[in-house]
Design a protein around this motif. Structure first.
Motif, PDB file in Angstrom:
ATOM      1  N   ARG A  43      39.887 -20.668  -3.864  1.00 14.01           N
ATOM      2  CA  ARG A  43      39.449 -19.164  -4.176  1.00 14.01           C
ATOM      3  C   ARG A  43      39.203 -19.277  -5.818  1.00 14.01           C
ATOM      4  N   ALA A  44      40.286 -19.909  -6.479  1.00 13.26           N
ATOM      5  CA  ALA A  44      40.104 -19.877  -8.053  1.00 13.26           C
ATOM      6  C   ALA A  44      39.120 -20.911  -8.459  1.00 13.26           C
ATOM      7  N   THR A  45      38.741 -22.065  -7.809  1.00 13.44           N
ATOM      8  CA  THR A  45      37.604 -22.967  -8.296  1.00 13.44           C
ATOM      9  C   THR A  45      36.479 -22.123  -7.905  1.00 13.44           C
ATOM     10  N   ALA A  46      36.449 -21.339  -6.977  1.00 14.85           N
ATOM     11  CA  ALA A  46      35.114 -20.676  -6.856  1.00 14.85           C
ATOM     12  C   ALA A  46      34.813 -19.418  -7.960  1.00 14.85           C
ATOM     13  N   GLN A  47      35.961 -18.664  -8.592  1.00 18.92           N
ATOM     14  CA  GLN A  47      35.898 -17.882  -9.530  1.00 18.92           C
ATOM     15  C   GLN A  47      35.516 -18.502 -10.940  1.00 18.92           C
ATOM     16  N   SER A  48      36.148 -19.692 -11.003  1.00 22.03           N
ATOM     17  CA  SER A  48      35.832 -20.604 -12.322  1.00 22.03           C
ATOM     18  C   SER A  48      34.529 -20.721 -12.407  1.00 22.03           C
ATOM     19  N   ARG A  49      33.965 -21.329 -11.310  1.00 22.81           N
ATOM     20  CA  ARG A  49      32.605 -22.051 -11.199  1.00 22.81           C
ATOM     21  C   ARG A  49      31.655 -20.681 -11.470  1.00 22.81           C
ATOM     22  N   ARG A  50      31.864 -19.514 -10.678  1.00 25.06           N
ATOM     23  CA  ARG A  50      31.188 -18.335 -11.097  1.00 25.06           C
ATOM     24  C   ARG A  50      31.131 -17.998 -12.375  1.00 25.06           C
ATOM     25  N   ARG A  51      32.298 -18.062 -12.924  1.00 29.20           N
ATOM     26  CA  ARG A  51      32.409 -17.552 -14.547  1.00 29.20           C
ATOM     27  C   ARG A  51      31.736 -18.492 -15.345  1.00 29.20           C
ATOM     28  N   THR A  52      31.902 -19.519 -15.073  1.00 31.85           N
ATOM     29  CA  THR A  52      31.370 -20.670 -15.925  1.00 31.85           C
ATOM     30  C   THR A  52      29.618 -20.464 -15.895  1.00 31.85           C
ATOM     31  N   LEU A  53      29.334 -20.242 -14.787  1.00 29.68           N
ATOM     32  CA  LEU A  53      27.910 -20.230 -14.550  1.00 29.68           C
ATOM     33  C   LEU A  53      27.213 -18.843 -15.218  1.00 29.68           C
ATOM     34  N   LEU A  54      28.091 -17.943 -15.206  1.00 31.80           N
ATOM     35  CA  LEU A  54      27.528 -16.605 -15.702  1.00 31.80           C
ATOM     36  C   LEU A  54      27.589 -16.539 -17.081  1.00 31.80           C
ATOM     37  N   GLN A  55      28.636 -17.533 -17.838  1.00 33.37           N
ATOM     38  CA  GLN A  55      28.551 -17.610 -19.134  1.00 33.37           C
ATOM     39  C   GLN A  55      27.482 -18.373 -19.714  1.00 33.37           C
ATOM     40  N   LYS A  56      26.539 -18.946 -19.088  1.00 34.83           N
ATOM     41  CA  LYS A  56      25.316 -19.905 -19.530  1.00 34.83           C
ATOM     42  C   LYS A  56      24.191 -19.200 -19.215  1.00 34.83           C
ATOM     43  N   ARG A  57      22.974 -19.360 -19.772  1.00 33.64           N
ATOM     44  CA  ARG A  57      21.761 -18.737 -19.603  1.00 33.64           C
ATOM     45  C   ARG A  57      20.997 -19.627 -18.375  1.00 33.64           C
ATOM     46  N   PRO A  58      20.191 -18.764 -17.749  1.00 31.57           N
ATOM     47  CA  PRO A  58      19.414 -19.437 -16.538  1.00 31.57           C
ATOM     48  C   PRO A  58      18.614 -20.701 -17.069  1.00 31.57           C
ATOM     49  N   GLY A  59      18.657 -21.868 -16.257  1.00 37.69           N
ATOM     50  CA  GLY A  59      17.670 -22.830 -16.749  1.00 37.69           C
ATOM     51  C   GLY A  59      16.281 -22.489 -16.121  1.00 37.69           C
ATOM     52  N   GLU A  60      15.523 -23.536 -16.375  1.00 44.00           N
ATOM     53  CA  GLU A  60      14.053 -23.476 -15.931  1.00 44.00           C
ATOM     54  C   GLU A  60      14.080 -23.543 -14.552  1.00 44.00           C
ATOM     55  N   LEU A  61      14.576 -24.298 -13.886  1.00 40.97           N
ATOM     56  CA  LEU A  61      14.676 -24.134 -12.435  1.00 40.97           C
ATOM     57  C   LEU A  61      15.241 -23.238 -11.841  1.00 40.97           C
ATOM     58  N   GLU A  62      16.189 -22.654 -12.263  1.00 45.67           N
ATOM     59  CA  GLU A  62      16.666 -21.399 -11.861  1.00 45.67           C
ATOM     60  C   GLU A  62      15.782 -20.252 -11.865  1.00 45.67           C
ATOM     61  N   LYS A  63      14.971 -20.408 -13.020  1.00 47.60           N
ATOM     62  CA  LYS A  63      13.911 -19.159 -13.117  1.00 47.60           C
ATOM     63  C   LYS A  63      12.833 -19.412 -12.178  1.00 47.60           C
ATOM     64  N   TRP A  64      12.538 -20.768 -11.998  1.00 44.42           N
ATOM     65  CA  TRP A  64      11.565 -21.125 -10.959  1.00 44.42           C
ATOM     66  C   TRP A  64      12.098 -20.563  -9.485  1.00 44.42           C
ATOM     67  N   ALA A  65      13.543 -20.724  -9.388  1.00 46.24           N
ATOM     68  CA  ALA A  65      13.950 -20.377  -7.989  1.00 46.24           C
ATOM     69  C   ALA A  65      13.842 -18.874  -7.721  1.00 46.24           C
ATOM     70  N   THR A  66      13.660 -18.032  -8.873  1.00 44.35           N
ATOM     71  CA  THR A  66      13.548 -16.463  -8.593  1.00 44.35           C
ATOM     72  C   THR A  66      11.883 -16.052  -8.759  1.00 44.35           C
ATOM     73  N   GLY A  67      11.450 -17.091  -9.284  1.00 39.07           N
ATOM     74  CA  GLY A  67       9.891 -16.812  -9.409  1.00 39.07           C
ATOM     75  C   GLY A  67       9.524 -16.427 -10.647  1.00 39.07           C
ATOM     76  N   ALA A  68      10.530 -16.546 -11.575  1.00 40.39           N
ATOM     77  CA  ALA A  68      10.312 -16.071 -13.031  1.00 40.39           C
ATOM     78  C   ALA A  68       9.841 -17.001 -14.133  1.00 40.39           C
ATOM     79  N   ALA A  69       9.652 -18.211 -13.496  1.00 37.35           N
ATOM     80  CA  ALA A  69       9.328 -19.496 -14.562  1.00 37.35           C
ATOM     81  C   ALA A  69       7.853 -19.094 -15.001  1.00 37.35           C
ATOM     82  N   ASP A  70       7.578 -19.695 -16.188  1.00 38.93           N
ATOM     83  CA  ASP A  70       6.302 -19.452 -16.914  1.00 38.93           C
ATOM     84  C   ASP A  70       5.367 -20.321 -16.276  1.00 38.93           C
TER      85      ASP A  70
END
Length: 129
Positions: free
Chosen positions: A102-129
């Motif tokens: 559970r702690a690894t999952a918590q750490s991975r989520r925290r690390t992800l949320l500390q950085k900005r979404p990349g281009e492919l992540e924007k693509w996944a949500t349909g928000a890419a330019d």
């Protein structure tokens, strides 16, 4: 995606991906792109299992698989950022991510949320330019 055989004598089987019409509409051409990458990965798997892969075919399988993995990782990361994901417990997240801790999952989520979404992540949500 083109389903014509590479050679006129080749018979080509098709795998069906069951999706609701609204899902197909939401995906647009990105669905075709993902299907092509998945097909390349499956073809590479078939070549490996039959032992008949050339270097060029292996390179194509690696390229297709890498492209697919990058998009799947972006999809996972985008899902983790969604407001509804805040309601997923760390234990449930560990299970969903196939993690033992559970702690690894918590750490991975925290690390992800500390950085900005990349281009492919924007693509996944349909928000890419």
């Amino acid at each position: 995606m083109n389903t014509d055989p590479a050679h006129p004598d080749d018979r080509q089987e098709q795998l069906l991906v069951p999706l609701a019409a609204e899902d197909v509409a939401a995906l647009g051409s990105d669905g075709e792109q993902l299907a092509a990458l998945f097909a390349a990965a499956l073809h590479g798997l078939a070549l490996l299992r039959t032992g008949r892969a050339s270097a060029a075919e292996l390179a194509a399988a690696i390229e297709g698989t890498t492209g697919l993995l990058e998009r799947l990782e972006a999809l996972r990361d985008a899902a983790l950022r969604q407001p509804a994901a805040k309601d997923i417990s760390h234990a449930e997240l560990a299970t969903a991510m196939h993690l033992e801790s559970r702690a690894t999952a918590q750490s991975r989520r925290r690390t992800l949320l500390q950085k900005r979404p990349g281009e492919l992540e924007k693509w996944a949500t349909g928000a890419a330019d």
